[in-house]
Design a protein around this motif. Structure first.
Motif, PDB file in Angstrom:
ATOM      1  N   VAL A   1       0.852  -1.232  -0.053  1.00 12.59           N
ATOM      2  CA  VAL A   1       0.080  -0.013   0.113  1.00 12.59           C
ATOM      3  C   VAL A   1       0.819   1.298  -0.013  1.00 12.59           C
ATOM      4  O   VAL A   1       0.241   2.466  -0.383  1.00 12.59           O
ATOM      5  N   ASP A   2       2.229   1.296   0.364  1.00 18.38           N
ATOM      6  CA  ASP A   2       3.208   2.356   0.340  1.00 18.38           C
ATOM      7  C   ASP A   2       3.776   2.241  -0.748  1.00 18.38           C
ATOM      8  O   ASP A   2       4.782   3.145  -1.016  1.00 18.38           O
ATOM      9  N   GLY A   3       3.376   1.579  -1.960  1.00 18.20           N
ATOM     10  CA  GLY A   3       4.008   1.648  -3.181  1.00 18.20           C
ATOM     11  C   GLY A   3       5.345   0.936  -3.645  1.00 18.20           C
ATOM     12  O   GLY A   3       6.153   1.106  -4.429  1.00 18.20           O
ATOM     13  N   ARG A   4       5.526  -0.145  -2.957  1.00 16.07           N
ATOM     14  CA  ARG A   4       6.851  -0.998  -3.166  1.00 16.07           C
ATOM     15  C   ARG A   4       6.230  -2.150  -3.797  1.00 16.07           C
ATOM     16  O   ARG A   4       5.267  -2.988  -3.795  1.00 16.07           O
ATOM     17  N   LEU A   5       6.979  -2.540  -5.087  1.00 23.15           N
ATOM     18  CA  LEU A   5       6.762  -3.577  -6.005  1.00 23.15           C
ATOM     19  C   LEU A   5       6.935  -4.820  -5.273  1.00 23.15           C
ATOM     20  O   LEU A   5       7.784  -5.030  -4.790  1.00 23.15           O
ATOM     21  N   VAL A   6       5.889  -5.655  -5.518  1.00 25.14           N
ATOM     22  CA  VAL A   6       5.777  -6.927  -4.831  1.00 25.14           C
ATOM     23  C   VAL A   6       5.924  -8.097  -6.038  1.00 25.14           C
ATOM     24  O   VAL A   6       6.815  -9.148  -5.976  1.00 25.14           O
ATOM     25  N   SER A   7       5.124  -8.118  -7.005  1.00 23.42           N
ATOM     26  CA  SER A   7       5.192  -8.948  -8.238  1.00 23.42           C
ATOM     27  C   SER A   7       4.627  -8.250  -9.396  1.00 23.42           C
ATOM     28  O   SER A   7       3.757  -7.332  -9.180  1.00 23.42           O
ATOM     29  N   HIS A   8       4.947  -8.829 -10.493  1.00 26.83           N
ATOM     30  CA  HIS A   8       4.363  -8.324 -11.568  1.00 26.83           C
ATOM     31  C   HIS A   8       4.474  -9.168 -13.013  1.00 26.83           C
ATOM     32  O   HIS A   8       5.462  -9.831 -13.038  1.00 26.83           O
ATOM     33  N   VAL A   9       3.631  -8.987 -14.020  1.00 28.95           N
ATOM     34  CA  VAL A   9       3.864  -9.431 -15.275  1.00 28.95           C
ATOM     35  C   VAL A   9       3.135  -8.094 -16.193  1.00 28.95           C
ATOM     36  O   VAL A   9       2.063  -7.709 -16.176  1.00 28.95           O
ATOM     37  N   VAL A  10       4.181  -7.683 -17.060  1.00 29.75           N
ATOM     38  CA  VAL A  10       3.780  -6.505 -18.036  1.00 29.75           C
ATOM     39  C   VAL A  10       4.290  -6.854 -19.140  1.00 29.75           C
ATOM     40  O   VAL A  10       5.427  -7.140 -19.447  1.00 29.75           O
ATOM     41  N   ASP A  11       3.475  -6.847 -20.103  1.00 27.64           N
ATOM     42  CA  ASP A  11       3.630  -6.934 -21.562  1.00 27.64           C
ATOM     43  C   ASP A  11       4.116  -5.977 -22.504  1.00 27.64           C
ATOM     44  O   ASP A  11       4.636  -6.090 -23.694  1.00 27.64           O
ATOM     45  N   ASN A  12       4.100  -4.616 -21.943  1.00 27.36           N
ATOM     46  CA  ASN A  12       4.369  -3.479 -22.729  1.00 27.36           C
ATOM     47  C   ASN A  12       5.582  -2.902 -22.000  1.00 27.36           C
ATOM     48  O   ASN A  12       6.189  -3.620 -20.917  1.00 27.36           O
ATOM     49  N   ASP A  13       5.829  -1.711 -22.572  1.00 31.55           N
ATOM     50  CA  ASP A  13       7.027  -0.693 -21.758  1.00 31.55           C
ATOM     51  C   ASP A  13       6.620  -0.343 -20.475  1.00 31.55           C
ATOM     52  O   ASP A  13       7.412   0.426 -20.324  1.00 31.55           O
TER      53      ASP A  13
ATOM     54  N   GLN B   1       7.712  -0.650 -11.460  1.00 30.63           N
ATOM     55  CA  GLN B   1       8.129   0.105 -10.513  1.00 30.63           C
ATOM     56  C   GLN B   1       7.285   1.305 -10.212  1.00 30.63           C
ATOM     57  O   GLN B   1       6.909   1.624  -9.054  1.00 30.63           O
ATOM     58  N   ARG B   2       7.016   2.108 -11.295  1.00 30.35           N
ATOM     59  CA  ARG B   2       6.317   3.257 -11.257  1.00 30.35           C
ATOM     60  C   ARG B   2       4.926   3.017 -11.076  1.00 30.35           C
ATOM     61  O   ARG B   2       4.285   3.886 -10.185  1.00 30.35           O
ATOM     62  N   ILE B   3       4.375   2.119 -11.780  1.00 26.14           N
ATOM     63  CA  ILE B   3       2.923   1.645 -11.322  1.00 26.14           C
ATOM     64  C   ILE B   3       2.870   1.171  -9.915  1.00 26.14           C
ATOM     65  O   ILE B   3       1.849   1.761  -9.315  1.00 26.14           O
ATOM     66  N   ALA B   4       3.838   0.473  -9.490  1.00 27.87           N
ATOM     67  CA  ALA B   4       3.517   0.092  -8.088  1.00 27.87           C
ATOM     68  C   ALA B   4       3.443   1.538  -7.201  1.00 27.87           C
ATOM     69  O   ALA B   4       2.861   1.677  -6.098  1.00 27.87           O
ATOM     70  N   ALA B   5       4.351   2.485  -7.517  1.00 25.25           N
ATOM     71  CA  ALA B   5       4.434   3.553  -6.759  1.00 25.25           C
ATOM     72  C   ALA B   5       3.292   4.411  -6.640  1.00 25.25           C
ATOM     73  O   ALA B   5       2.784   5.370  -5.633  1.00 25.25           O
ATOM     74  N   MET B   6       2.436   4.221  -7.680  1.00 26.15           N
ATOM     75  CA  MET B   6       1.454   5.005  -7.764  1.00 26.15           C
ATOM     76  C   MET B   6      -0.092   4.473  -7.210  1.00 26.15           C
ATOM     77  O   MET B   6      -1.024   5.056  -6.938  1.00 26.15           O
ATOM     78  N   ILE B   7      -0.015   3.073  -7.470  1.00 30.88           N
ATOM     79  CA  ILE B   7      -1.342   2.515  -7.358  1.00 30.88           C
ATOM     80  C   ILE B   7      -1.843   2.507  -5.823  1.00 30.88           C
ATOM     81  O   ILE B   7      -3.151   2.490  -5.452  1.00 30.88           O
ATOM     82  N   GLY B   8      -0.908   2.471  -4.717  1.00 28.55           N
ATOM     83  CA  GLY B   8      -1.391   2.511  -3.607  1.00 28.55           C
ATOM     84  C   GLY B   8      -2.165   4.032  -3.070  1.00 28.55           C
ATOM     85  O   GLY B   8      -3.052   4.119  -2.564  1.00 28.55           O
ATOM     86  N   SER B   9      -1.573   5.075  -3.787  1.00 32.15           N
ATOM     87  CA  SER B   9      -2.013   6.339  -3.653  1.00 32.15           C
ATOM     88  C   SER B   9      -3.362   6.632  -4.411  1.00 32.15           C
ATOM     89  O   SER B   9      -4.280   7.202  -4.075  1.00 32.15           O
TER      90      SER B   9
ATOM     91  N   GLN C   1      -7.354  -2.269  -7.133  1.00 34.44           N
ATOM     92  CA  GLN C   1      -8.103  -2.056  -5.628  1.00 34.44           C
ATOM     93  C   GLN C   1      -7.189  -2.857  -4.600  1.00 34.44           C
ATOM     94  O   GLN C   1      -5.948  -3.502  -4.679  1.00 34.44           O
ATOM     95  N   ARG C   2      -7.707  -2.697  -3.275  1.00 35.12           N
ATOM     96  CA  ARG C   2      -6.683  -3.217  -2.057  1.00 35.12           C
ATOM     97  C   ARG C   2      -7.124  -4.562  -2.110  1.00 35.12           C
ATOM     98  O   ARG C   2      -8.241  -5.311  -2.339  1.00 35.12           O
TER      99      ARG C   2
ATOM    100  N   LEU D   1      -2.216  -4.985   3.372  1.00 32.73           N
ATOM    101  CA  LEU D   1      -0.949  -4.684   2.904  1.00 32.73           C
ATOM    102  C   LEU D   1      -0.543  -4.444   1.571  1.00 32.73           C
ATOM    103  O   LEU D   1       0.293  -3.747   1.209  1.00 32.73           O
ATOM    104  N   PHE D   2      -1.404  -4.738   0.624  1.00 34.74           N
ATOM    105  CA  PHE D   2      -1.112  -4.908  -0.619  1.00 34.74           C
ATOM    106  C   PHE D   2      -2.201  -4.217  -1.799  1.00 34.74           C
ATOM    107  O   PHE D   2      -3.597  -4.205  -1.056  1.00 34.74           O
ATOM    108  N   VAL D   3      -1.984  -4.049  -2.931  1.00 32.42           N
ATOM    109  CA  VAL D   3      -2.902  -3.350  -3.974  1.00 32.42           C
ATOM    110  C   VAL D   3      -2.631  -4.282  -5.130  1.00 32.42           C
ATOM    111  O   VAL D   3      -1.383  -4.669  -5.171  1.00 32.42           O
TER     112      VAL D   3
END
Length: 148
Positions: A38-50, A54-62, A94-95, A102-104
């Motif tokens: 929730v404070d923006g730290r990347l935990v896991s991801h699958v991203v097919d584009n560019d 890390q930036r997405i993680a930083a924004m989604i909690g906010s 969503q949370r 703890l996570f989003v």
């Protein structure tokens, strides 16, 4: 919170990684899925584009917290999720519901994807991760009680 993202137990990290891959696979037009603290730290991801996870993680909690604040402010209660519907895709966040929020979780999909599918699959994944978090909390508390 940052300690949680860095020191996740292997079983919880595996459960989250599996849930992210499963979510990405269940949405045919998914572009990416990101789990963050929730404070923006990347935990896991699958991203097919560019897009930068890390930036997405930083924004989604906010973003989720802002949606919740707006929901309360306009007297419609706490929001359950936030959607960004743009020209070239839809982003849903969503949370993760658990005893400790703890996570989003977030999903990015092409514009051809049905919003209901994104909503359903992301919520299902959030619930799955929430159960894994609750099991981890219970196990951690039980081991602390046994040590005392």
């Amino acid at each position: 919170m940052s300690q949680i993202s860095r020191n996740l137990p292997a079983t919880l990290k595996t459960a989250i990684d599996d849930a992210v891959r499963d979510l990405h696979g269940r949405i045919p037009a998914a572009i990416g899925c990101v789990i963050a603290t929730v404070d923006g730290r990347l935990v896991s991801h699958v991203v097919d584009n560019d897009a930068d996870p890390q930036r997405i993680a930083a924004m989604i909690g906010s973003m989720v917290a802002l949606g919740e604040t707006i929901g309360r402010e306009v007297r419609i209660d706490r929001s359950q999720y936030v959607v960004v519907n743009a020209l070239n895709g839809t982003f849903f966040a969503q949370r993760v519901p658990s005893r400790k929020e703890l996570f989003v979780v977030s999903t990015l999909a092409r514009p051809s994807t049905n919003l209901g599918i994104i909503l359903h699959e992301t919520r299902t994944t959030a619930a799955t991760i929430g159960r894994a978090v609750d099991a981890w909390i219970e196990q951690h508390q039980a081991s602390q009680t046994a040590q005392a």
